[in-house]
Design an enzyme around this catalytic site. Structure first.
Site, PDB file in Angstrom:
ATOM      1  N   ASP A  36       0.810  -1.223   0.000  1.00  0.00           N
ATOM      2  CA  ASP A  36       0.000   0.000   0.000  1.00  0.00           C
ATOM      3  C   ASP A  36       0.844   1.276   0.000  1.00  0.00           C
ATOM      4  O   ASP A  36       0.374   2.324  -0.433  1.00  0.00           O
ATOM      5  CB  ASP A  36      -0.940   0.014   1.215  1.00  0.00           C
ATOM      6  N   HIS A  38       3.580   1.800  -1.803  1.00  0.00           N
ATOM      7  CA  HIS A  38       3.815   2.096  -3.226  1.00  0.00           C
ATOM      8  C   HIS A  38       2.532   2.580  -3.900  1.00  0.00           C
ATOM      9  O   HIS A  38       2.559   3.496  -4.713  1.00  0.00           O
ATOM     10  CB  HIS A  38       4.266   0.838  -3.975  1.00  0.00           C
ATOM     11  N   MET A 185       5.294   0.282   6.182  1.00  0.00           N
ATOM     12  CA  MET A 185       5.230  -0.786   5.165  1.00  0.00           C
ATOM     13  C   MET A 185       6.527  -0.810   4.375  1.00  0.00           C
ATOM     14  O   MET A 185       7.085   0.234   4.049  1.00  0.00           O
ATOM     15  CB  MET A 185       4.061  -0.544   4.228  1.00  0.00           C
TER      16      MET A 185
END
Ligand SMILES: Nc1ncnc2c1ncn2[C@@H]1O[C@H](COP(=O)(O)OP(=O)(O)OP(=O)(O)O)[C@@H](O)[C@H]1O
Ligand SMILES: CC(C)(CO)[C@@H](O)C(=O)[O-]
Ligand code: BAL
Length: 279
Positions: A36, A38, A185
């Site tokens: 998420d 990216h 992330m």
């Protein structure tokens, strides 16, 4: 429909057509294994630009550790499906010899901001990043480039590169997307064991508390020492650095009038996690 392009000449022919039609082109450079974080960059690019290219290239020149390069996750089919949902126009996924053909000898090296922290721990890393990013900007001819704040020092290196070399592209820094427990992330998170994943969120928690304590008047050194203690106590194997730096130059700073950033790198399960936050 998202198109996958592997050859520079094919990409340039397509982009020339877009530019002739007056369309603004955005590029999101990645190494794939998309998450998420990216996708948030791709969405930001979609919001600003008529055309969006996501590049997927695991750049051998920025890996100082051959094992890290070998183990880097590669998930192109899943990546393409995700980018399709965002409405990305093109995935540019060249082979290494398309990017670095025989006889390639040039290196782009950004002074100053490349040297401390990640630059010291990963010798040659930012030369590899600056070289490939300069090439990707040239190949895509993009008007706007989107980078994540998760790699804060990389973002500052790219901003410096674009200023120093007068590259005709506007750089946009996008906020770090986090898991529910605060873990930034990252493609490398997939290499954590379930036990490691359960404690990985402590990195963000520890630097957040340190930043709050510094804002409340605690000494930088004490707050950082406590953060490092928390990581070791939680089960991190090694704290490489936790540093308070000038947000732009990445030099040590106690000048509270300029934006400062706390940056950290620590090892867990043989995975190197990085994070950073404003102070
Ligand atoms: N959590 C995130 N939030 C926002 N941007 C991110 C995040 N993770 C990565 N990015 C950005 O995506 C771009 C591509 O990064 P990259 O492909 O190296 O992914 P990564 O998940 O950071 O992988 P790595 O494991 O190498 O750190 C970079 O500009 C990076 O800063
Ligand atoms: C910007 C980048 C795609 C260059 O290889 C890489 O360093 C990354 O994924 O952050
Ligand atoms: N996400 C930055 C690229 C790298 O770690 O090599």
């Amino acid at each position: 429909m998202t198109q996958i392009i592997r050859k520079i000449a094919d990409l340039r022919a397509l982009v020339r057509g877009w530019k002739a039609a007056g369309e603004v082109v955005g590029v999101v450079p990645t190494m794939g294994a998309l998450h998420d974080g990216h996708l948030s960059l791709a969405r930001a690019a979609k919001a600003d630009c008529q055309r969006v290219i996501v590049t997927i290239f695991v750049n051998p020149k920025q890996f100082n550790n051959p094992d890290d390069l070998k183990q880097y996750p590669r998930t192109e089919t899943a990546d393409a499906a995700l980018l399709q949902t965002v409405g990305v126009d093109v995935i540019f996924a060249p082979q290494p010899d398309e990017v670095y053909p025989d006889g390639f000898t040039s290196t782009v090296s950004v002074g100053g901001v490349s040297e401390p922290l990640e630059g010291r721990m990963r010798p040659g890393h930012f030369d590899g990043v600056a070289t490939v990013v300069t090439k990707l900007f040239g190949m895509t001819m993009a008007d706007r480039g989107y980078f994540g704040q998760k790699d804060w020092q990389q973002l500052q290196v790219v901003l410096r590169l674009v200023r120093d070399l007068n590259l005709p592209i506007t750089i946009v820094g996008c906020e770090t997307i986090r898991e529910a427990d605060g873990l930034a992330m990252s493609s490398r998170n997939s290499r954590l064991t379930p036990e490691g994943r359960a404690i990985a969120g402590v990195l963000y928690a520890a630097i957040s508390t340190a930043a709050e304590d510094i804002r409340a008047g605690q000494s930088d050194r004490m707050a950082i020492r406590e953060a490092a203690e928390k990581l070791r106590h939680a089960g991190f194997d090694r704290v490489e650095y936790i540093e308070l730096r000038d947000a732009e130059t990445l030099m040590p700073s106690d000048d509270t009038r300029r934006p400062r950033r706390m940056l950290a790198a620590a090892w867990l399960d043989e995975v190197r996690l990085i994070d950073n936050i404003p102070v």
